[in-house]
Enzyme design. Structure first.
Site, PDB file in Angstrom:
ATOM      1  N   THR A  10       0.808  -1.231   0.000  1.00 39.75           N
ATOM      2  CA  THR A  10       0.000   0.000   0.000  1.00 39.75           C
ATOM      3  C   THR A  10       0.836   1.274   0.000  1.00 39.75           C
ATOM      4  O   THR A  10       0.314   2.356   0.269  1.00 39.75           O
ATOM      5  CB  THR A  10      -0.949   0.023   1.215  1.00 39.75           C
ATOM      6  N   TYR A  30       3.683   5.793   5.432  1.00 35.16           N
ATOM      7  CA  TYR A  30       3.016   5.922   4.141  1.00 35.16           C
ATOM      8  C   TYR A  30       1.920   6.975   4.222  1.00 35.16           C
ATOM      9  O   TYR A  30       0.885   6.785   4.874  1.00 35.16           O
ATOM     10  CB  TYR A  30       2.406   4.584   3.708  1.00 35.16           C
ATOM     11  N   HIS A  72      11.035  -0.165  10.674  1.00 33.16           N
ATOM     12  CA  HIS A  72      11.054   0.174   9.243  1.00 33.16           C
ATOM     13  C   HIS A  72      12.466   0.230   8.660  1.00 33.16           C
ATOM     14  O   HIS A  72      12.699  -0.236   7.549  1.00 33.16           O
ATOM     15  CB  HIS A  72      10.318   1.491   9.016  1.00 33.16           C
TER      16      HIS A  72
END
Length: 272
Positions: A8, A42, A101
């Site tokens: 996504t 994101y 991350h």
């Protein structure tokens, strides 16, 4: 779980495309995908919010949600608050996998210990890392809780095979699955225009498939790999999931290897 999930990255940024993106995610779920990969980074959380809306009609227990914490937020003092914010955006009370991350300035041991502590709260079922190279994984494994990492997510596709030199074998030996992001590359990423390569097109014709499907089939031909391609197009999403049924032959793999050879030396970790 199916070897192809739903990425996504770059989704949720534009209100004008929101309905289309939600439809694409739901098309993937209806086609049999169960994994959705997102991150607080994101769209500054907008991707997680989009995912939350898309999955609302579905049985949460049948889905596998992955999110990620940014390096600056991966401390003992801050991580849980950022996890809580992700959960709120996702509309759920737990994620199945929570990833660090990429490496930042907070000591790895502190991050790992907090990730492991959060598994005791029920807010995450498991944790892992992202953008880790071999030396990072070896350092991780020397920590008391490091061996509890459930996965590593790295860039990996036919045109970006650097991790095959040493990292992928290490993960196989240590039973650490790889999550491959950008598994069909990112346009002409890293100089590899994969979808127009004649070897890819030849294999695609042999399987009555698209070049993108062949790239996905190649990315998951090793059993330890989960690929998370991203698309906002419903038809493309369904084709991505269907690529999980393609089985490349030995001849197919040899042809693709000749076009894009495996690395013969250690290369820097590719990152987008």
């Amino acid at each position: 779980m199916p070897a192809i999930g739903i990425g996504t990255w770059h989704m949720g940024d534009d209100a004008a495309t929101k309905a289309t993106e939600i439809k694409a995610i739901q098309t993937g779920l209806n086609a049999g995908a169960t994994v959705i990969d997102t991150a607080e980074m994101y769209g500054n959380g907008r991707s997680e919010s989009l995912v939350g809306e898309a999955i609302a009609p579905y049985d949460r227990d049948q889905l596998f949600l992955i999110s990620k914490v940014l390096p600056n937020n991966a401390s003992q003092a801050q991580m849980e608050a950022h996890l809580d914010a992700s959960l709120k955006r996702l509309g759920t009370d737990y994620v199945d996998l929570y990833l660090y991350h990429w490496r930042g300035g907070i000591p790895l041991s502190e991050t790992v210990d907090e990730l492991q502590r959060l598994t005791t709260t029920g807010k995450i079922k498991s944790w892992g890392v992202s953008n880790f190279d071999l030396s990072d994984m070896q350092e991780l494994w020397r920590l008391p809780n490091g061996v509890k990492a459930a996965a590593n997510e790295d860039l990996y596709n036919l045109g970006s095979r650097g991790i095959e030199y040493s990292l992928l074998d290490w993960q196989t030996q240590h039973h650490v699955p790889l999550i491959a992001y950008s598994p069909v590359s990112n346009g002409d990423q890293l100089g590899a225009n994969l979808t127009t390569n004649e070897a890819v097109l030849t294999v695609a014709r042999q399987h009555d498939a698209t070049p993108y499907q062949i790239l996905l089939a190649w990315a998951i031909h090793r059993s330890q790999i989960l690929a998370i391609p991203q698309t906002s197009d419903s038809e493309h999403m369904a084709a991505n999931v269907a690529a999980g049924e393609i089985r490349l032959t030995t001849d197919d793999l040899a042809l693709l290897d000749r076009a894009y050879p495996a690395p013969s030396r250690k290369e820097p970790l590719d990152v987008l």
